[in-house]
Design an enzyme around this catalytic site. Structure first.
Site, mmCIF file in Angstrom:
data_model
loop_
_atom_site.group_PDB
_atom_site.id
_atom_site.type_symbol
_atom_site.label_atom_id
_atom_site.label_comp_id
_atom_site.label_asym_id
_atom_site.label_seq_id
_atom_site.Cartn_x
_atom_site.Cartn_y
_atom_site.Cartn_z
ATOM 1 N N ARG A 46 -17.418 -23.149 -61.331
ATOM 2 C CA ARG A 46 -16.762 -22.129 -62.132
ATOM 3 C C ARG A 46 -15.314 -22.499 -62.457
ATOM 4 N NH1 ARG A 46 -16.989 -16.527 -62.880
ATOM 5 N NH2 ARG A 46 -18.936 -16.318 -61.766
ATOM 6 N N HIS A 177 -31.371 -31.426 -43.498
ATOM 7 C CA HIS A 177 -30.656 -32.683 -43.242
ATOM 8 C C HIS A 177 -31.078 -33.343 -41.929
ATOM 9 C CE1 HIS A 177 -27.881 -30.274 -40.779
ATOM 10 N NE2 HIS A 177 -27.429 -31.396 -40.270
ATOM 11 N N GLU A 215 -24.877 -27.385 -29.519
ATOM 12 C CA GLU A 215 -23.599 -27.646 -30.189
ATOM 13 C C GLU A 215 -22.480 -27.051 -29.356
ATOM 14 O OE1 GLU A 215 -23.813 -27.394 -34.726
ATOM 15 O OE2 GLU A 215 -25.011 -25.713 -34.057
ATOM 16 N N ASP A 234 -30.909 -19.937 -38.663
ATOM 17 C CA ASP A 234 -30.012 -21.048 -38.966
ATOM 18 C C ASP A 234 -30.560 -22.392 -38.472
ATOM 19 O OD1 ASP A 234 -27.498 -22.119 -39.921
ATOM 20 O OD2 ASP A 234 -26.908 -22.347 -37.822
ATOM 21 N N HIS A 239 -34.548 -26.780 -38.692
ATOM 22 C CA HIS A 239 -34.341 -28.057 -37.997
ATOM 23 C C HIS A 239 -35.269 -28.237 -36.779
ATOM 24 C CE1 HIS A 239 -31.020 -28.162 -40.656
ATOM 25 N NE2 HIS A 239 -30.132 -27.564 -39.896
HETATM 26 C C1 BG6 Z 1 -26.691 -26.580 -40.133
HETATM 27 C C2 BG6 Z 1 -26.406 -25.235 -39.549
HETATM 28 O O1 BG6 Z 1 -27.879 -26.557 -40.870
HETATM 29 O O2 BG6 Z 1 -26.802 -27.536 -39.094
HETATM 30 C C3 BG6 Z 1 -25.148 -25.272 -38.717
HETATM 31 O O3 BG6 Z 1 -26.269 -24.275 -40.593
HETATM 32 C C4 BG6 Z 1 -25.233 -26.366 -37.680
HETATM 33 O O4 BG6 Z 1 -24.919 -24.005 -38.092
HETATM 34 C C5 BG6 Z 1 -25.626 -27.685 -38.319
HETATM 35 O O5 BG6 Z 1 -23.960 -26.485 -37.070
HETATM 36 C C6 BG6 Z 1 -25.891 -28.739 -37.265
HETATM 37 O O6 BG6 Z 1 -26.032 -29.990 -37.883
HETATM 38 P P1 BG6 Z 1 -25.624 -31.325 -37.132
HETATM 39 O O7 BG6 Z 1 -26.016 -32.405 -38.091
HETATM 40 O O8 BG6 Z 1 -24.150 -31.254 -36.880
HETATM 41 O O9 BG6 Z 1 -26.397 -31.342 -35.870
#
Ligand code: BG6
Length: 481
Positions: A46, A177, A215, A234, A239
């Site tokens: 934007r 990811h 984490e 999340d 994941h």
């Molecule tokens: C993300 C989450 O998809 O993955 C985050 O939204 C999380 O909350 C992150 O911190 C963790 O990814 P990585 O690659 O740091 O383990």
């Protein structure tokens, strides 16, 4: 190996994901020689910015997130010469014709055209419609979308239906990811590239499997999003579920996108309904100088979980009776993601009860320090009789492979796969929906009961109940303590 020339349009090109992940990932691939001079990176957002102003934004992002590679000014300048910017109004008409004109002026006739939707899912449909109407896409174009892909089954179905109006499933790349992480891909290499493991990879020989993604960071300024998500939406729905799939799936016939995704889907569909007492939700409290979760998100009454531990079962022939324990959380004692496969006891101990219980464990360390360790039982050296001891057969990738172990970041790998047209490491529509179909009733149950997460100290191993859940089964969590 250079990929085909491409035009990548990052919609939401001034956002946080672009700054932290997408731009640095592309830059690193540029440094590795994978992007030809005819590639273009087009930021669209934007904000009203000139090309020059956007290039400064890109330079700043690289300085912050591309490490030492960004110190070479000539290389940065070379990369920036491929960068363009167009201001667009995602919900209105403004800017779309200019974007279409720019994309139409491609330097290479057969350049791959990809659109990265680096925006909230609420905008997917409007953007897709405009891409089509302004003639930006054809049947070879690709679109990349990020999580959160919905917040429940209904919203995920709606998003899939919206995208399907404009694109074929073969054009849609849903990013998780974790699938781009090197060791996660290694799970498949280890399982299906070795004779050693696969014959033992079932309920007959495996006692249980643990998956931990811990984490030490908190919600990091994403309180508003996280309050609506929690650890289940999340991390678990995507994941951890993907890790579970790769660990538990049947060998696909080929390493091709649909063969792999068909097998993953079968795993999710085989998940049994989970019992409420097989889930522990937690929320961190202030400790060791860290604020509490509630302070972090500014909601004194929050019932959102920042931690989950759960036990689940797969209703299929291979895994009947083998529990899978999943655990993830924020503000835990340290960053530690690992999968441990705990094998069963030998059927009979010839060394007698005093030799103790020894089990083989295969630990796949995802981050930090990627590597694989196999715990084997040997004789304790010395003249003291037949005493047994467990030792690790260790394979640190860094030690074994040297610089070759420096894996590219997940986004580097995944964006290049989009250009190559390889969907193996992306989630298919039915996978995402099946994962929501499993998590939905769990979340609805908490909401209906007004479930309050158990408190745990910031920088601890999570709530005691998670430990107790394991102890009740005569087991212990591995790793994190
Ligand atoms: C993300 C989450 O998809 O993955 C985050 O939204 C999380 O909350 C992150 O911190 C963790 O990814 P990585 O690659 O740091 O383990």
């Amino acid at each position: 190996i250079p990929v085909q020339a491409f035009d990548l349009v990052v919609i939401g090109g001034t956002g946080d994901l672009a700054r932290r992940k997408i731009l640095p990932a592309l830059y690193k691939r540029f440094c590795a020689g994978q992007m030809s001079e005819t590639c273009r990176l087009i930021g669209a957002a934007r904000r009203d910015l000139s090309n020059e102003a956007y290039r400064s934004f890109v330079r700043e992002a690289l300085r912050e997130f591309a490490g030492e590679l960004a110190l070479d000014e000539d290389t940065v300048a070379g990369f920036c010469s491929l960068v363009h910017y167009v201001s667009i109004d995602a919900r209105g008409e403004g800017g779309w014709q200019s974007l279409s004109d720019l994309v139409g002026q491609t330097a290479s006739e057969d350049a791959v055209r990809a659109f990265y939707f680096s925006v909230g899912p609420g905008l997917f449909s409007d953007i897709a419609e405009r891409l089509k109407r302004f003639g930006l896409t054809d049947e070879d174009s690709r679109v990349v979308v990020e999580k959160p892909f919905g917040r429940d089954l209904e919203s995920a179905r709606a998003l899939n239906a919206q995208l399907a109006q404009y694109f074929d499933e073969s054009q849609i790349y849903r990013i998780d990811h974790y699938l781009g992480k090197e060791t996660v891909q290694n799970l498949m290499a280890v399982r299906f590239g070795n004779m050693l493991f696969e014959p033992l990879w079932n309920a007959q020989y495996i006692d249980h499997i643990q998956i931990t993604v811990a984490e030490s960071v908190g919600v990091e300024g994403r309180g508003e999003y996280y309050e609506r998500a929690g650890a289940m939406r999340d991390m678990v729905q995507n994941h951890l579920m993907q890790l579970l799939c790769l660990i538990a799936m049947e060998p696909p016939a080929h390493f091709d996108p649909d063969a792999v995704r068909d097998e993953k889907l079968k795993v999710i569909r085989a998940l049994d309904v989970i019992q409420p007492h097989h889930i522990v939700r937690g929320q961190y409290t202030a400790s060791e100088g860290a604020l509490s979760y509630r302070e972090d998100v500014g909601n004194e009454r929050s019932k959102t979980e920042s931690f989950i531990a759960l036990k689940c079962h797969l209703n299929n022939w291979r895994w009947a009776g083998t529990p899978f324990y999943l655990r993830t959380g924020k503000r835990l004692s340290h960053r530690d993601s690992e999968i441990t496969v705990v094998f069963k006891d030998t059927p009979h101990s010839i060394f007698g009860p005093e030799a103790g219980r020894h089990r083989n464990e295969l630990t796949i360390q995802l981050q930090p320090n990627e590597g694989i360790t196999l715990g084997v039982t040997i004789k304790e050296p010395g003249p003291g009789g037949m005493r047994l001891v467990d030792v690790p057969l260790d394979m640190s990738f860094a030690e074994a492979l040297g610089p070759a172990a420096d894996a590219p970041d997940a986004y580097e790998r995944l964006i290049m796969d989009v250009i190559r047209g390889n969907q193996t490491l992306f989630m298919r529509n039915d996978e995402v929906e099946a994962a929501w179909a499993w998590t939905d009733p769990i979340i609805r149950g908490w909401e209906a009961r007004g479930d309050v997460p158990k408190p745990y100290d910031a920088y601890s191993a999570g709530p005691d109940d998670a430990t107790l859940m394991m102890r009740r089964d005569g087991r212990d969590w591995k790793g994190l303590s």
